[in-house]
Enzyme design. Structure first.
Site, PDB file in Angstrom:
ATOM      1  CB  THR A  71      -0.931  -0.012   1.243  1.00 59.20           C
ATOM      2  OG1 THR A  71      -1.712  -1.203   1.224  1.00 59.20           O
ATOM      3  CG2 THR A  71      -1.848   1.187   1.287  1.00 59.20           C
ATOM      4  CG  ASP A 103      -7.688  -6.713   2.150  1.00 53.99           C
ATOM      5  OD1 ASP A 103      -6.834  -7.348   2.788  1.00 53.99           O
ATOM      6  OD2 ASP A 103      -7.532  -5.533   1.815  1.00 53.99           O
ATOM      7  N   GLY A 130       0.492  -0.416   5.420  1.00 51.96           N
ATOM      8  CA  GLY A 130       0.869  -1.470   6.353  1.00 51.96           C
ATOM      9  C   GLY A 130      -0.290  -2.336   6.803  1.00 51.96           C
TER      10      GLY A 130
END
Length: 572
Positions: A389, A429, A475
């Protein structure tokens, strides 16, 4: 302010091959400016955004030029093959938020990541086609640019096109990412040719990388608009790539891509010690989680405790445990599940949650609370960790402020490449197992759904109503923890944004384990934390943290970039 911890020689080479010399400032020292500024995790991307400001572009224009440039120079972390969120303040006014999170193909079901009737391990699910969500960044860019852009759409692409065409220098961080993520980094033959030597090892730091396929494609999108990504040859190439993947083939259609919509969302805003904090609402968990961590600490005198107090870090960890328990229980795509946002940030509810926190002992166990409007049918499930990211902030001379977090999820995403850019692996995710403790989870896989995210782009207004800070981080699940820590550093401990970002990170994601950043003064506090009841302590490496910010201080903008990263702030 230390903003660029890479070798001076490589820095000079990096800057020299970015763009033609212009009167911007890029330096490893403090960066302040009365006008505009960009802070990003890569100097070439920050520089690209600053050029747009110099051409008269808005903060939004600069942020998007930064995002496009990150596609080129930080392919392991961000880019047009992924998605993201933006919190934008036009002329310092109320926050407007944009949701460019990826969506699952409509063929996806609760058992999308099952194999032989069993859920796949996350590591096995990441490479290949099934983990790829429909990328959202370019549709989000088009939506936001139509409202707040000043320069022509095509102008935003020019710095990135130059970088891809003429080449950019591989940095040590990218080299390390290639070495540690060979399974995904070198999955596509196109990627192997770009980033790896003939013997299969990553090309060394300092190598000039040219990506003509990406330069050509960015030129096409610049000329034809965002829709050229979502219909036609590029969409067909994405479908062919993910469905034909030798690993975990997908069932995506060109219709899935063509019908993707970016969305404006209501921001999540609340007051903390007289400051207004605004972040991103669901499908991001960032806005609610960051605010919850802060508000639950408001009854404690964090200023008096200071950053050198083990009690202060204990309180932060305890507040995180409560906030992450609610996050894991309730947050999902609001188009598919009922998310009790108002209840989660309600003052009375958070006062009850805060009352569970003691300065001299830990909570024995932590469970989600019962906020107003909470659904009764969803169960908690923890999200896997990721590190791919990037966050960036842009401000301009008109007072516009953009805080944007963009991701392709894991390093190099799914490992699949189309037209010179990597495709994300955002669908991991989701909770791979749809059921937990006998009931459905809010973040289970469903067709057309956005997976829950930890991205936390945030803007803070002072008691005077003027913007004080714009901040965000990379993160994975640690992002809300990093952002909350930075805000505490600035507002409670009266540090500069640079000092606050550089503070070590403590991470307590809802359970009994508390993670402290290895090699920092938090390690020396472990005995005191254990004495307070934190018996399960583990460690996180500094490389997993990466934050960027810009603050208004002493009548000027001041940039901040994480010393753990290669990030910089560049003034207009």
């Amino acid at each position: 302010m230390r903003t660029l911890p890479i070798a001076a020689g490589l820095l000079a080479l990096t800057i020299a091959n970015v763009l033609p010399a212009q009167p911007a400032v890029i330096t490893p020292g403090p960066v302040t400016a009365p006008k505009g500024m960009v802070s990003a995790a890569d100097p070439r991307a920050a520089w690209a955004g600053a050029q747009i400001l110099q051409q008269g572009g808005s903060a939004l224009d600069a942020a998007f030029a930064t995002l496009i440039a990150l596609t080129v120079v930080e392919p392991q972390s961000s880019g047009i093959g992924g998605g993201g969120y933006m919190v934008y303040s036009p002329r310092g006014g109320p926050a407007v938020t944009f949701d460019g999170r990826e969506t699952a193909p409509h063929a996806a079901t609760n058992t999308w990541f099952f194999k032989n009737g069993q859920p796949m391990p996350t590591r096995e699910a990441i490479p290949g086609g099934k983990s790829v969500g429909v990328p959202g960044n370019l549709r989000m860019m088009a939506l936001a640019h139509s409202r707040f852009g000043k320069l022509p759409w095509a102008a935003l692409f020019q710095p990135a096109i130059k970088l891809a065409r003429d080449g950019f220098v591989m940095t040590p961080r990218m080299n390390r990412a290639l070495a540690s993520s060979i399974e995904t980094g070198a999955m596509s033959a196109e990627a192997r040719a770009l980033y790896y030597a003939a013997d299969g090892t990553p090309k060394p730091a300092g190598t000039l990388i040219q990506n003509p396929a990406l330069a050509k494609f960015l030129g096409e999108v610049a000329a034809r608009g965002a829709d050229s990504f979502y219909v036609g040859p590029n969409a067909q190439a994405i479908v062919a790539t993910v469905n034909g993947s030798p690993r975990n083939p997908s069932q995506m259609t060109t219709g899935d891509i063509a019908t993707y919509d970016a969305k404006t969302r209501a921001p999540v805003c609340g007051m903390y010690r007289g400051y207004k904090i605004c972040g991103m609402g669901p499908s991001s968990s960032g806005g609610t989680t960051v605010f919850t961590i802060l508000k639950q600490l408001e009854r404690f005198d964090m200023t008096a405790l200071g950053p050198n107090s083990p009690t202060a870090w204990h309180l932060i960890a305890e507040s995180m445990r409560l906030a992450y328990a609610d996050r894991d229980q309730f947050i999902g795509d609001p188009g598919f599940v009922s998310v009790p946002v108002a209840g989660l940030i309600e003052a009375k509810y958070l006062a009850r949650r805060s009352a569970l926190i003691s300065p001299d002992r830990t909570m024995t166990s932590v469970t989600a609370g019962s906020p107003l409007g909470a659904p009764k049918f969803v169960c908690k499930a923890v999200q896997p960790v990721e590190r791919g990211t990037s966050h960036f902030v842009a401000v301009d001379s008109q007072g516009n402020v953009a805080s944007d977090t963009s991701t392709i999820e894991s390093p190099f995403g799914s490992g699949l490449m189309v037209n010179g850019y990597y495709l994300n692996n955002e669908l991991t995710d989701f909770n791979i197992e749809p059921m937990k403790d006998g009931c459905l989870t809010a973040n289970r896989v469903e067709g057309g759904k956005r997976p829950r995210s930890s991205m936390s782009p945030t803007i803070v207004w002072g008691p005077d109503g003027k913007i004080r800070l714009a901040v965000g981080a990379a993160g994975g699940a640690t992002i809300p923890a990093q952002v909350a820590k930075a805000i505490i550093g600035v507002l409670d401990w009266h540090l500069t944004a640079q000092q606050a970002i550089a503070l070590p990170t403590i991470f307590a994601p809802g359970g009994d384990t508390v993670y402290v950043e290895k090699g920092t003064f938090l390690e020396t506090m472990v005995p005191q934390l254990q004495a307070l009841g934190h018996t399960k302590i583990d460690y996180r490496q500094p490389i997993s943290f990466k934050a960027n910010a810009i603050e208004w201080a002493n009548g000027r903008w001041a940039g901040a970039a994480d010393p753990r990263s290669e990030g910089v702030a560049v003034s207009q």
